[in-house]
Design a protein around this motif. Structure first.
Motif, short mmCIF file in Angstrom:
data_model
loop_
_atom_site.label_atom_id
_atom_site.label_comp_id
_atom_site.label_asym_id
_atom_site.label_seq_id
_atom_site.Cartn_x
_atom_site.Cartn_y
_atom_site.Cartn_z
N ILE A 190 0.84 -1.20 0.00
CA ILE A 190 0.00 0.00 0.00
C ILE A 190 0.87 1.25 0.00
O ILE A 190 0.65 2.19 -0.77
N ARG A 191 1.89 1.24 0.84
CA ARG A 191 2.78 2.41 0.97
C ARG A 191 3.50 2.69 -0.35
O ARG A 191 3.64 3.84 -0.77
N MET A 192 3.97 1.64 -1.02
CA MET A 192 4.67 1.82 -2.29
C MET A 192 3.71 2.28 -3.38
O MET A 192 4.07 3.12 -4.21
N ALA A 193 2.50 1.74 -3.38
CA ALA A 193 1.51 2.17 -4.37
C ALA A 193 1.14 3.63 -4.17
O ALA A 193 0.97 4.39 -5.14
N GLN A 194 1.02 4.04 -2.93
CA GLN A 194 0.72 5.44 -2.64
C GLN A 194 1.85 6.36 -3.09
O GLN A 194 1.61 7.54 -3.40
N ALA A 195 3.07 5.82 -3.18
CA ALA A 195 4.22 6.59 -3.67
C ALA A 195 4.32 6.56 -5.19
O ALA A 195 5.27 7.11 -5.75
N GLY A 196 3.36 5.91 -5.86
CA GLY A 196 3.31 5.94 -7.32
C GLY A 196 3.78 4.69 -8.03
O GLY A 196 3.84 4.66 -9.26
N ALA A 197 4.13 3.63 -7.28
CA ALA A 197 4.65 2.41 -7.90
C ALA A 197 3.52 1.46 -8.29
O ALA A 197 2.41 1.52 -7.75
N HIS A 198 3.82 0.58 -9.25
CA HIS A 198 2.97 -0.55 -9.58
C HIS A 198 3.60 -1.78 -8.92
O HIS A 198 4.75 -2.13 -9.23
N VAL A 199 2.87 -2.43 -8.02
CA VAL A 199 3.45 -3.45 -7.15
C VAL A 199 2.90 -4.83 -7.48
O VAL A 199 1.68 -5.02 -7.57
N THR A 200 3.80 -5.79 -7.64
CA THR A 200 3.44 -7.21 -7.71
C THR A 200 3.97 -7.85 -6.43
O THR A 200 5.17 -7.82 -6.17
#
Length: 406
Positions: A190-200
């Motif tokens: 969630i934290r990485m997605a909020q920073a703009g990343a696409h996460v797998t």
């Protein structure tokens, strides 16, 4: 009782242990100086031999089944604390030294972590009721070492600081693709997605993924996070960044090359990885018998020499290494205290034997970070020497920006 008395007399050098045997007779060991006084009662004569031959496992099992009880106000934590400050003399005892040598000789056999076996072992621990973990973890269900700027930080603050610290090290740029190896309940994704990343995010625990997907949706980033129920060895892809937090401890002896090889193969040429793991500051060893049998089957805390030997064999650059020495002690201290406060709720979910098992586990691991050889390390790894900025300043700068953004 004679053999057990001889063992206790040889290694209780700090504090005092008072043992009430199965016949009600009191035996005392130690001077009482430089440590607590702990009183235990042994309810079965069979424990005398079991404790002499394998005290770490037998004590935990006896505490679980109630044949070893704490007396006169002593607690499981007091007992484990006394044990932890006397570990060196115990290891020097001839019988215990032989036992440890046999564990070390068998350690590769104990950790034949095939893909399917690794999945089953992970589920042994992580597919427990999420309600259990909610009793003692922070609101974000972070089940790994927090980042304490002060030992008095709240658990919630320290876990939030950990996520910020890790995201700062990733140096994320808009729309970067990030692979997370071992996703837990989704807080870092969630934290990485909020920073703009696409996460797998890879995870082998269906229970965790179910909750993580709910949390990602509630955070409004479900379009940026995908959870994949696969072991890292089953997955392929190319990513700008890879992050793995609290997962390498489950890889096992003999599998470090496969783990770091997967990181290397999944990185783009100019990408890099952040690896956060428990380690030991001593030479390679073994997993304690109680933890191996009841808590983390197949788990192993690697020595840094084992980690760096593997990255060398795989041709990976170690671009940065940070050692967190007491942070996990503070973390597990907070978990243990919260678990004790909610023990009745845990017993309602499982039973008293389960609660005693977790009291023993949390106390043992906490004290391993206070008096033992355990610590936590964070590594930055890349295939190319210039994939990571040449100065560490970027981490501090990113962390300052993230903190200012709230």
């Amino acid at each position: 009782m004679k053999l057990l008395s001889g063992l206790l007399r040889s290694f209780i050098k700090n504090g005092r242990m008072r043992v009430i045997d199965a016949a009600g007779e009191l035996h005392e060991f130690g001077s009482g100086e430089n440590g607590p006084t702990v009183t235990i009662r042994l309810h079965s004569k069979k424990l005398y031999t079991a404790l002499f031959l394998n005290p770490e496992l037998a004590a935990g099992e006896a505490y679980m089944d109630g044949s070893l009880t704490m007396e006169e106000g002593s607690t499981c934590y007091d007992f484990m604390f006394l044990f932890s400050i006397n570990r060196a003399p115990l290891g020097a005892h001839p019988v215990q030294s032989l036992l440890r040598k046999s564990w070390k000789a068998l350690r590769r056999y104990q950790q034949k972590n095939s893909v399917e076996r690794a999945k089953a072992q992970a589920r042994h621990h992580y597919d427990l009721s999420t309600d259990l973990y909610r009793l003692f973890l922070d609101d974000g269900l972070n089940y790994s070492c927090a980042y304490y700027r002060s030992e008095d930080d709240s658990l919630e603050a320290a876990q939030a600081q950990k996520l910020t610290h890790l995201v700062a090290k990733l140096d994320l740029q808009p729309d970067m693709r990030v692979l997370e190896i071992g996703g837990g309940w989704g807080s870092l994704a969630i934290r990485m997605a909020q920073a703009g990343a696409h996460v797998t995010s890879l995870n082998v625990s269906p229970e965790q993924v179910k909750i993580a997907e709910q949390r990602v949706k509630a955070a409004g980033v479900e379009d940026r996070v995908e959870f994949v129920l696969k072991d890292y060895r089953e997955f392929e892809g190319q990513f700008d960044r890879i992050i793995s937090v609290g997962m390498m401890e489950h890889v096992g002896i003999g599998h470090l090359d496969a783990y770091f090889g997967k990181i290397r193969d999944c990185l783009t040429d100019n990408g890099f990885a952040v690896v956060h793991s428990i380690g030991r500051m001593t030479p390679p060893g073994t997993t304690g018998p109680f933890i191996r049998k009841y808590i983390f089957p197949g788990g192993y805390v690697p020595a840094l020499s084992e980690v760096f030997a593997s990255t060398e064999r795989l041709g990976l650059w170690v671009c940065d290494a940070e050692i967190l020495r007491l942070h996990y002690y503070y973390t597990i201290r907070d978990w243990r205290i919260r678990f004790e406060e909610r023990r009745a709720d845990a017993a309602a979910l499982y039973d008293d034997a389960f609660c005693r098992m977790w009291e023993f586990y949390l106390s043992a691991v906490e004290l391993g970070f206070l008096h033992g050889s355990n610590m936590v390390f964070q590594l930055l790894l890349s295939k190319e020497r210039d994939a990571v900025p040449i100065l560490r300043d970027f981490m501090v700068d990113n962390e300052r920006i993230l903190n200012a953004a709230g």
